[in-house]
Write a protein that holds these residues in place. Structure first.
Motif, PDB file in Angstrom:
ATOM      1  N   UNK A 110      31.635  -8.211 -36.895  1.00 32.62           N
ATOM      2  CA  UNK A 110      31.459  -9.616 -36.530  1.00 32.62           C
ATOM      3  C   UNK A 110      30.649 -10.379 -37.559  1.00 32.62           C
ATOM      4  N   UNK A 111      30.150 -11.518 -37.134  1.00 37.64           N
ATOM      5  CA  UNK A 111      29.353 -12.352 -38.031  1.00 37.64           C
ATOM      6  C   UNK A 111      28.113 -12.809 -37.299  1.00 37.64           C
ATOM      7  N   UNK A 112      27.114 -13.139 -38.066  1.00 32.47           N
ATOM      8  CA  UNK A 112      25.863 -13.620 -37.488  1.00 32.47           C
ATOM      9  C   UNK A 112      25.978 -15.112 -37.217  1.00 32.47           C
ATOM     10  N   UNK A 113      25.530 -15.500 -36.033  1.00 36.39           N
ATOM     11  CA  UNK A 113      25.524 -16.899 -35.645  1.00 36.39           C
ATOM     12  C   UNK A 113      24.087 -17.271 -35.316  1.00 36.39           C
ATOM     13  N   UNK A 114      23.618 -18.362 -35.891  1.00 36.58           N
ATOM     14  CA  UNK A 114      22.253 -18.804 -35.650  1.00 36.58           C
ATOM     15  C   UNK A 114      21.338 -18.389 -36.779  1.00 36.58           C
ATOM     16  N   UNK A 115      20.164 -18.984 -36.792  1.00 37.43           N
ATOM     17  CA  UNK A 115      19.221 -18.711 -37.867  1.00 37.43           C
ATOM     18  C   UNK A 115      17.862 -18.282 -37.331  1.00 37.43           C
ATOM     19  N   UNK A 116      17.727 -18.113 -36.032  1.00 37.50           N
ATOM     20  CA  UNK A 116      16.446 -17.749 -35.458  1.00 37.50           C
ATOM     21  C   UNK A 116      16.154 -16.272 -35.698  1.00 37.50           C
ATOM     22  N   UNK A 117      14.880 -15.916 -35.741  1.00 31.95           N
ATOM     23  CA  UNK A 117      14.476 -14.526 -35.916  1.00 31.95           C
ATOM     24  C   UNK A 117      14.676 -13.775 -34.605  1.00 31.95           C
ATOM     25  N   UNK A 118      15.252 -12.577 -34.695  1.00 32.01           N
ATOM     26  CA  UNK A 118      15.515 -11.760 -33.512  1.00 32.01           C
ATOM     27  C   UNK A 118      15.055 -10.333 -33.769  1.00 32.01           C
ATOM     28  N   UNK A 119      14.645  -9.692 -32.706  1.00 30.58           N
ATOM     29  CA  UNK A 119      14.261  -8.286 -32.794  1.00 30.58           C
ATOM     30  C   UNK A 119      15.517  -7.462 -33.067  1.00 30.58           C
ATOM     31  N   UNK A 120      15.430  -6.535 -34.004  1.00 33.13           N
ATOM     32  CA  UNK A 120      16.607  -5.713 -34.338  1.00 33.13           C
ATOM     33  C   UNK A 120      16.924  -4.704 -33.246  1.00 33.13           C
ATOM     34  N   UNK A 121      15.947  -4.351 -32.430  1.00 30.78           N
ATOM     35  CA  UNK A 121      16.167  -3.352 -31.389  1.00 30.78           C
ATOM     36  C   UNK A 121      16.753  -3.964 -30.119  1.00 30.78           C
TER      37      UNK A 121
ATOM     38  N   UNK B  41      14.650 -13.169 -28.891  1.00 35.85           N
ATOM     39  CA  UNK B  41      14.383 -14.296 -29.786  1.00 35.85           C
ATOM     40  C   UNK B  41      12.885 -14.338 -30.086  1.00 35.85           C
ATOM     41  N   UNK B  42      12.526 -14.157 -31.363  1.00 32.11           N
ATOM     42  CA  UNK B  42      11.124 -14.075 -31.774  1.00 32.11           C
ATOM     43  C   UNK B  42      10.579 -15.402 -32.278  1.00 32.11           C
ATOM     44  N   UNK B  43      11.317 -16.476 -32.118  1.00 31.40           N
ATOM     45  CA  UNK B  43      10.851 -17.783 -32.569  1.00 31.40           C
ATOM     46  C   UNK B  43       9.597 -18.177 -31.794  1.00 31.40           C
ATOM     47  N   UNK B  44       8.543 -18.482 -32.513  1.00 30.31           N
ATOM     48  CA  UNK B  44       7.298 -18.918 -31.892  1.00 30.31           C
ATOM     49  C   UNK B  44       6.396 -17.800 -31.425  1.00 30.31           C
ATOM     50  N   UNK B  45       6.795 -16.528 -31.584  1.00 25.21           N
ATOM     51  CA  UNK B  45       5.953 -15.404 -31.164  1.00 25.21           C
ATOM     52  C   UNK B  45       4.880 -15.192 -32.211  1.00 25.21           C
ATOM     53  N   UNK B  46       3.607 -15.154 -31.777  1.00 26.00           N
ATOM     54  CA  UNK B  46       2.474 -15.037 -32.695  1.00 26.00           C
ATOM     55  C   UNK B  46       2.180 -13.591 -33.072  1.00 26.00           C
ATOM     56  N   UNK B  47       2.360 -12.657 -32.135  1.00 24.13           N
ATOM     57  CA  UNK B  47       2.026 -11.258 -32.416  1.00 24.13           C
ATOM     58  C   UNK B  47       3.065 -10.648 -33.346  1.00 24.13           C
ATOM     59  N   UNK B  48       2.715  -9.515 -33.912  1.00 26.79           N
ATOM     60  CA  UNK B  48       3.629  -8.805 -34.815  1.00 26.79           C
ATOM     61  C   UNK B  48       4.374  -7.691 -34.097  1.00 26.79           C
ATOM     62  N   UNK B  49       4.405  -7.780 -32.762  1.00 33.28           N
ATOM     63  CA  UNK B  49       5.186  -6.853 -31.946  1.00 33.28           C
ATOM     64  C   UNK B  49       6.113  -7.663 -31.066  1.00 33.28           C
ATOM     65  N   UNK B  50       7.279  -7.118 -30.813  1.00 31.62           N
ATOM     66  CA  UNK B  50       8.237  -7.779 -29.929  1.00 31.62           C
ATOM     67  C   UNK B  50       7.697  -7.735 -28.499  1.00 31.62           C
ATOM     68  N   UNK B  51       7.612  -8.881 -27.816  1.00 29.85           N
ATOM     69  CA  UNK B  51       7.096  -8.863 -26.446  1.00 29.85           C
ATOM     70  C   UNK B  51       8.038  -8.161 -25.465  1.00 29.85           C
ATOM     71  N   UNK B  52       9.294  -7.993 -25.835  1.00 34.57           N
ATOM     72  CA  UNK B  52      10.278  -7.356 -24.946  1.00 34.57           C
ATOM     73  C   UNK B  52      10.239  -5.841 -25.029  1.00 34.57           C
ATOM     74  N   UNK B  53      10.295  -5.309 -26.268  1.00 36.25           N
ATOM     75  CA  UNK B  53      10.394  -3.851 -26.423  1.00 36.25           C
ATOM     76  C   UNK B  53       9.186  -3.228 -27.118  1.00 36.25           C
ATOM     77  N   UNK B  54       8.312  -4.029 -27.738  1.00 34.84           N
ATOM     78  CA  UNK B  54       7.106  -3.508 -28.373  1.00 34.84           C
ATOM     79  C   UNK B  54       7.292  -3.045 -29.804  1.00 34.84           C
TER      80      UNK B  54
END
Length: 152
Positions: free
Chosen positions: A22-33, A37-50
């Protein structure tokens, strides 16, 4: 015909792969796992999966499969396989398959009177175990008594 079939299989595989990835749609930062959506997240860990992330390691956008290339790729692969089938069948009819079969399968064929099986066994006879030798000799004697006009 063979080259056309292989070309179609290669082209179909490439199309199907492109459709699956497929192809990537959008330009926002996302967790690879977890694709959060990591837009606006201050910490350096994903709040969903850590999982730890940086701007360089985060994925950009979401991947969406492309249905048209995937469908066309599958159709082209099926056409290539359909063209390849007669060539494979012709080659398989000419193949001498007894040389690849285990001896335990060839001995019953020799017992049933298949002469090709006898020739393969004759070539393998020197490497037989004592049990295989006796089974071969029994099959040969059965075949000989079956064909002999005096034993009838």
């Amino acid at each position: 015909m063979l080259i056309a079939a292989l070309t179609l299989l290669l082209l179909g595989s490439a199309l199907a792969t492109r459709g699956l990835i497929g192809r990537r749609v959008g330009n926002e930062s996302r967790c690879r796992k977890c694709k959060y959506n990591l837009t606006g997240v201050e910490s350096k860990e994903c709040p969903e999966c850590g999982r730890a992330w940086t701007l360089e390691t985060a994925a950009r956008g979401l991947r969406f499969r492309r249905r048209l290339p995937l469908t066309l790729g599958i159709i082209v692969c099926v056409l290539g396989a359909a063209l390849l089938t007669p060539a494979v069948q012709r080659r398989s009819r000419k193949a001498y398959l007894y040389q690849y079969l285990p001896t335990k399968w060839i001995i019953p064929a020799a017992r049933d009177g298949d002469w090709e099986a006898f020739f393969v066994i004759q070539n393998r006879f020197s490497g037989f175990s004592p049990d295989e030798r006796s089974a071969f000799i029994d099959a040969a004697l059965d075949r000989q008594s079956f064909n002999c006009p005096h034993w009838g």
